[in-house]
Design a protein around this motif. Structure first.
Motif, PDB file in Angstrom:
ATOM      1  N   MET A   1       1.052   3.973  -2.889  1.00  0.00           N
ATOM      2  CA  MET A   1       0.800   5.377  -2.573  1.00  0.00           C
ATOM      3  C   MET A   1       1.877   6.255  -3.187  1.00  0.00           C
ATOM      4  O   MET A   1       1.593   7.300  -3.760  1.00  0.00           O
ATOM      5  CB  MET A   1       0.772   5.541  -1.052  1.00  0.00           C
ATOM      6  CG  MET A   1       0.147   6.839  -0.599  1.00  0.00           C
ATOM      7  SD  MET A   1      -1.636   6.808  -0.791  1.00  0.00           S
ATOM      8  CE  MET A   1      -1.868   8.071  -1.996  1.00  0.00           C
TER       9      MET A   1
ATOM     10  N   TYR B   1      -2.819   6.187  10.534  1.00  0.00           N
ATOM     11  CA  TYR B   1      -2.479   5.340   9.391  1.00  0.00           C
ATOM     12  C   TYR B   1      -2.083   6.190   8.192  1.00  0.00           C
ATOM     13  O   TYR B   1      -1.047   5.963   7.560  1.00  0.00           O
ATOM     14  CB  TYR B   1      -3.684   4.467   9.074  1.00  0.00           C
ATOM     15  CG  TYR B   1      -3.551   3.572   7.876  1.00  0.00           C
ATOM     16  CD1 TYR B   1      -4.082   3.951   6.651  1.00  0.00           C
ATOM     17  CD2 TYR B   1      -2.921   2.338   7.976  1.00  0.00           C
ATOM     18  CE1 TYR B   1      -3.981   3.101   5.546  1.00  0.00           C
ATOM     19  CE2 TYR B   1      -2.820   1.501   6.876  1.00  0.00           C
ATOM     20  CZ  TYR B   1      -3.366   1.884   5.671  1.00  0.00           C
ATOM     21  OH  TYR B   1      -3.264   1.054   4.584  1.00  0.00           O
TER      22      TYR B   1
ATOM     23  N   ILE C   1       0.844  -1.192   0.000  1.00  0.00           N
ATOM     24  CA  ILE C   1       0.000   0.000   0.000  1.00  0.00           C
ATOM     25  C   ILE C   1       0.875   1.237   0.000  1.00  0.00           C
ATOM     26  O   ILE C   1       0.631   2.197  -0.728  1.00  0.00           O
ATOM     27  CB  ILE C   1      -0.948  -0.004   1.218  1.00  0.00           C
ATOM     28  CG1 ILE C   1      -1.994  -1.100   1.056  1.00  0.00           C
ATOM     29  CG2 ILE C   1      -1.630   1.354   1.392  1.00  0.00           C
ATOM     30  CD1 ILE C   1      -2.926  -1.260   2.236  1.00  0.00           C
ATOM     31  N   LYS C   2       1.907   1.201   0.814  1.00  0.00           N
ATOM     32  CA  LYS C   2       2.836   2.337   0.872  1.00  0.00           C
ATOM     33  C   LYS C   2       3.473   2.585  -0.485  1.00  0.00           C
ATOM     34  O   LYS C   2       3.520   3.704  -0.981  1.00  0.00           O
ATOM     35  CB  LYS C   2       3.914   2.029   1.924  1.00  0.00           C
ATOM     36  CG  LYS C   2       5.054   2.995   1.925  1.00  0.00           C
ATOM     37  CD  LYS C   2       4.683   4.266   2.611  1.00  0.00           C
ATOM     38  CE  LYS C   2       5.852   5.229   2.635  1.00  0.00           C
ATOM     39  NZ  LYS C   2       5.477   6.572   2.259  1.00  0.00           N
TER      40      LYS C   2
ATOM     41  N   ALA D   1       4.490   9.160   5.225  1.00  0.00           N
ATOM     42  CA  ALA D   1       5.796   9.528   5.778  1.00  0.00           C
ATOM     43  C   ALA D   1       6.912   8.817   5.035  1.00  0.00           C
ATOM     44  O   ALA D   1       6.699   7.823   4.351  1.00  0.00           O
ATOM     45  CB  ALA D   1       5.821   9.169   7.266  1.00  0.00           C
TER      46      ALA D   1
ATOM     47  N   ARG E   1       1.325   7.858   8.698  1.00  0.00           N
ATOM     48  CA  ARG E   1       2.438   6.937   8.483  1.00  0.00           C
ATOM     49  C   ARG E   1       2.558   6.555   7.009  1.00  0.00           C
ATOM     50  O   ARG E   1       3.648   6.338   6.481  1.00  0.00           O
ATOM     51  CB  ARG E   1       2.246   5.649   9.311  1.00  0.00           C
ATOM     52  CG  ARG E   1       2.349   5.835  10.798  1.00  0.00           C
ATOM     53  CD  ARG E   1       3.717   6.290  11.241  1.00  0.00           C
ATOM     54  NE  ARG E   1       4.716   5.257  11.139  1.00  0.00           N
ATOM     55  CZ  ARG E   1       5.009   4.356  12.087  1.00  0.00           C
ATOM     56  NH1 ARG E   1       4.356   4.350  13.227  1.00  0.00           N
ATOM     57  NH2 ARG E   1       5.951   3.472  11.899  1.00  0.00           N
ATOM     58  N   LEU E   2       1.424   6.522   6.349  1.00  0.00           N
ATOM     59  CA  LEU E   2       1.412   6.110   4.946  1.00  0.00           C
ATOM     60  C   LEU E   2       2.200   7.080   4.072  1.00  0.00           C
ATOM     61  O   LEU E   2       2.893   6.685   3.148  1.00  0.00           O
ATOM     62  CB  LEU E   2      -0.036   6.019   4.462  1.00  0.00           C
ATOM     63  CG  LEU E   2      -0.271   5.485   3.043  1.00  0.00           C
ATOM     64  CD1 LEU E   2       0.285   4.077   2.928  1.00  0.00           C
ATOM     65  CD2 LEU E   2      -1.747   5.488   2.730  1.00  0.00           C
TER      66      LEU E   2
END
Lengths: 130, 664, 180
Positions: free
Chosen positions: A77, C130, A73-74, C136, C133-134
């Motif tokens: 993103m 969330y 997901i990160k 960052a 942090r996502l």
């Protein structure tokens, strides 16, 4: 120097990836919980940044991901953020997210991504295969 | 030491020469050595053959001598004369017996010619009575008659009745009484043992082979051949030396030489022969006495092998190596090292240290080079210090002129600034406002104005062609013309003002196309302009390629009001273009923005793309709640962030205000 | 190994659908993933519930694998670090995912602190955390984004519960229970 074409076969924990610089298209489909997401997504992210930096053509990203772990997901993103920046500068980009209509969680995930973006982002129900 | 290539090259050259000369020398040496070796081998073969002959014939001669003594004995002569006489007979037999014991094989014979009685005695039985009487007609006895007939002194006769491998030679000496041949005396000599010894006792260096005139092997070290020949009854199928010779040419040669020897044309023949795969130096002698040819075959490499030359070769190689080492060392000291020093100095000079002077302590080529080098270094130092002085002067001049320019630009900036509305002026009409005014090069082609009239005021934002000083000139002219027009026509009709400005500018800049074409034909200058008439309850907008963005109170996204897509003052700008007015309501709390395209075109961000309308739109959307001053700051910050390290692309002007509650 | 039938009865009584005890290497996680999916499909579970269970299982298992990979374990300790226990069970209409592994004593306080903080947060706060942090930056060399626990907390229908048992040689056995 031409843009390298990405072709990854799907595995149990990583998605099928296909890129087409000619058509301006990037596709990901399948599961995404690889052992090291950053390593896996690095070439994909590099391809997107490269495509956006060199041409002026539109870029369409199609996603048919059944599951993403948080690291994926990160990475996703980050990829979408790059596209967002290009969108804000006036470049034509779009995302189409296909999800299994019987799975609410999949829809939630897609909407959570869309919340943070202003680029064209379609969420399309698609019956799951098998 | 970095003269790597020269040093390496010289070493390689020396090495190459060494190898070339060395190879040639070695080859020549080997060639000579082979010659020596060959000659030596030949002599050795010859001597060996002769020796063999002697060794073989030695015993025979001894027997011959003894037999001659026997034949010469008076007693034996008396015996021949009066064989029947018992006294003479007894004396004769006794004499015979005495001699017999002296002979090598303890046998002898005696034939009385007159009676043809054949006396024979050997170790088993001394001669007492004649063994037999020789018959003139008997074939086996012909030897006697022929010998007596033909031979005058003595003769050797090889016994052909014995088996092969056995060599028995009969010695026949004629007994003479005065001139008369009265008898024959002699003995047999068995040379078999000698022969065997001769042939097989040889060392590796020489091979002895004996053949008869036809070439049939009579004696050979290989017992196999000898046995074969011994068994072969058919003489024509016995093994010959020819069969062992490798080539046809060799066989012919051998035949030729053997013939010569047998015929007596020469006493000794030396030649090269290849036998059974090995090359030999051959030496051949004919032993006429026994009718055989003895051949000594010498393998030259065994006699005087190349191995014995190795020490000499080794010494040669060593001395050559030492020479080369010495030469290299000398070369190094005398040439390469001085060169290295020069190179180092050269590098120092390249690095900027011109004060080098090298010691000149020799008068040869290196010395001259060093002197020249010193001279060059001094010259460079001279030039450099001069140059540095020159550069300092010029830099100073440049700095001064630059400062003058900067000063004038700063002054021009002040002038331009003075032409723009002061913050106080703006605040009077639009208390809640900000202006972001960033010329690219201190002065520029963007400008803005606030011109009041009885009922409201006119805001103007313009973007003239170019930036820097030329742009500033344009913007001054445009500003002046605008002021003039407003003074004359009032600010009620922004579209009219645009039309009039268009015409005025065109006239000003391109007064009759002919003239300006001659003067500066490619110039085409003009301006993009946005005019906004602000009244208490509404706004009237007219734009020439510059838009107006409006955020009504409570709205989220700014509404874009594009101006007419037609610029002012350019050659292509039509004097009759119908610019239009757009009327918009002005509720309190409405935010309006006028700006030039400088911010949209500013590149930065991750990809170096322009800032873009979308980004600006989102940004303004995000900032819409803030007071205008804060908005201005936030905009400036966001712009700086996005721009990053990139240079500013164009003049940037943004004017934003929020309409307050209705006053008065 | 005791009476196998006894074990079966115990498992059935606790409502345990799947259990695994062994190394949590990536290849094994893949296979377990497939097994979990198939098993849950067979149980005719709602797709959303299945997705939740799968999510929690993957996040928990990959946490253990990442912890083992980054802890600079040497020799036999490495095998111990990789080893975990996983149990998926059902209680009524709720599913339970329990995961346990060995943790260094010095790491436990930080872990428990994070869990306690998450336990006290409302869904909106969890979402905000969330998202933060996502977006960052990820520290270099990190295997994961540090989001796993938060996601598990958001997916769970009740606060995450845990227990810690001291083992020898500076290790503790940590077990996490997530109710979906």
């Amino acid at each position: 120097m031409t843009l390298e074409t990405l072709t990854f076969a799907a595995t149990a924990s990583s998605p099928r990836v296909r890129s087409d610089a000619e058509a301006g298209l990037l596709e990901l489909a399948g599961e995404s919980y690889p052992e090291n997401s950053f390593e896996f997504f690095q070439p994909i992210l590099a391809w997107v940044e490269d495509f956006l930096a060199r041409d002026d053509r539109p870029l369409g990203v199609e996603l048919r991901l059944t599951y993403l772990n948080t690291s994926s997901i990160k990475c996703m993103m980050d990829l979408l953020d790059a596209m967002e920046e290009a969108h804000l500068s006036g470049r034509a980009v779009s995302v189409t997210w296909f999800y299994d209509p019987e799975n609410d969680r999949a829809l939630d995930l897609a909407e959570e991504f869309r919340e943070d973006l202003s680029l064209p982002f379609r969420i399309v129900p698609m019956p799951s295969e098998g | 030491m970095n003269l790597g290539s020269l040093k390496v090259r010289s070493i390689l050259t020396i090495l190459a020469i060494y190898l070339a000369v060395g190879s040639v020398s070695v080859l020549a040496f080997l060639w000579a050595a082979r010659g020596i070796s060959g000659a030596f081998g030949q002599r050795f073969a010859e001597k060996n053959a002769q020796l063999e002959k002697e060794r073989l014939m030695g015993p025979v001669r001894r027997e011959v001598a003894l037999a001659r003594k026997l034949a010469d004995s008076a007693t034996m002569r008396a015996f021949c004369r009066a064989e029947a006489d018992p006294g003479a007979r007894a004396a004769g037999l006794a004499e015979l017996e005495g001699f017999r014991r002296s002979f090598a094989d303890r046998s002898c014979f005696f034939v009385v010619a007159q009676s043809r009685h054949y006396y024979y005695g050997d170790a088993a039985a001394p001669a007492r009575v004649p063994r037999y009487t020789l018959e003139a007609g008997a074939v086996n006895d012909q030897w006697f008659f022929e010998t007596l007939d033909k031979v005058d002194d003595f003769a050797l006769h090889v016994d052909s009745s014995v088996p092969l491998g056995v060599l028995k030679v009969w010695v026949n000496v004629v007994v003479k009484d005065g001139a008369r041949k009265v008898g024959l005396a002699g003995t047999g000599v068995d040379l078999s043992a000698f022969l065997k010894d001769l042939v097989q006792g040889g060392d590796r260096s020489a091979l002895t082979v004996m053949v008869d005139p036809k070439g049939v092997l009579q004696a050979h070290p290989s017992q196999r051949y000898m046995d074969f020949n011994a068994r072969m009854k058919d003489e024509s199928r016995r093994m010959t030396l020819y069969q062992l010779v490798d080539t046809e040419a060799g066989r012919n040669l051998l035949r030729e030489r053997l013939d010569r020897l047998v015929k007596g044309d020469s006493a000794l023949e030396s030649f090269q022969l290849s036998v059974e795969g090995k090359r030999y130096l051959a030496s051949a002698l004919y032993i006429r006495e026994i009718g055989w040819v003895t051949l000594t075959l010498v393998d030259p490499s065994q006699v005087m092998g190349m191995r014995s030359f190795l020490p000499i070769l080794g010494l040669l190689a060593l001395s050559l190596l030492v020479t080369i080492a010495l030469v290299s060392w000398l070369l190094n000291r005398m040439v390469l090292e001085p060169l290295a020093r020069l190179t180092r100095s050269g590098r120092e000079i390249a690095a900027g240290n011109y004060g080098i002077t090298l010691k000149v302590d020799r008068d040869d080529e290196i010395g001259r080079l060093t002197r020249t080098f010193n001279h060059m270094a001094a010259t460079i130092q001279d030039y450099t210090s001069n140059l540095e002085g020159l550069v300092e002067e010029r830099t100073l001049a440049l700095t001064q002129s630059n400062r003058k320019i900067m000063d004038s630009l700063a002054y021009a900036h002040l002038i331009q600034e003075s032409m723009l509305p002061k913050s106080g002026d703006l605040s009077r009409h639009i208390p809640d406002h900000f202006v972001l005014f960033r010329p690219r090069d201190i002065v520029g082609g963007d400008f803005y104005a606030c011109l009041p009239d009885e009922r409201g005021f006119l805001l103007a934002v313009g973007d003239c062609t170019g930036h820097g000083v030329p742009g500033a000139f344009m913007s001054m002219s445009a500003g002046a013309i605008l002021n003039q027009l407003v003074a004359k026509l009032g600010a009620a009709d922004p579209a009219l003002l645009l039309r009039e400005m268009n015409g005025s500018l065109k006239r000003l800049l391109h007064q009759g196309d002919g003239q300006s074409a001659a003067r500066g034909g490619t110039m085409d200058n003009g301006l993009d302009l946005a005019l906004l008439r602000v009244l208490p309850d509404r706004m009237v907008f007219a734009g020439a390629r510059l838009p107006l963005w409006v955020l009504g109170p409570g709205e989220e996204e700014p509404a874009v009001h594009a101006g007419d897509s037609h610029s002012l003052g350019y050659r292509r700008s039509r004097e009759d273009y119908p610019f239009r007015n757009q009327e918009l309501p002005l509720a309190p709390g409405t935010v309006a923005y006028l700006f030039t395209d400088g911010i949209l075109d500013q590149h930065g961000g991750r990809f170096g793309f322009g800032f873009g309308r979308r980004r600006l739109g989102r940004l303004l959307q995000d900032l819409r709640g803030l007071p205008m001053a804060a908005q201005g700051e936030a905009l400036a910050e966001a712009l700086a962030d996005y721009q990053g390290a990139n240079p500013q692309r164009d003049d940037i002007t943004i004017l934003g205000f929020r309409s307050g509650p209705a006053e008065e | 190994m005791g009476d196998l039938d006894q074990i079966r009865r115990y498992l059935a009584s606790e409502g345990i659908l799947m259990s695994f005890n062994g190394p949590f290497r990536h290849s094994i996680i893949e296979e377990l993933g497939k097994a979990v999916r198939r098993h849950l499909e067979a149980e005719a579970v709602r797709k959303s519930a299945m997705a939740d269970v799968f999510t929690v299982f993957i996040e928990a298992a990959q946490n253990v694998a990442a912890y083992a990979a980054q802890g600079h374990w040497t020799g036999p300790e490495r095998a111990q670090a990789e080893t975990g226990v996983l149990v998926i069970g059902r209680r009524g209409d709720r599913y339970l995912v329990r995961c346990g592994n060995y943790v260094r004593s010095q790491d436990t306080p930080g872990l428990l602190a994070r869990l306690d903080a998450l336990a006290g947060m409302a869904p909106a706060d969890l979402k905000a955390l969330y998202k933060e942090r996502l977006h960052a930056e990820v520290p270099p060399g990190a295997l994961g984004a540090g989001l796993g626990l938060i996601r598990m907390a958001r997916t769970a229908s009740a606060p995450l519960s845990y227990s810690v048992a001291a083992e020898d040689a500076g290790l503790e056995f940590f077990s996490l229970t997530v109710t979906v």
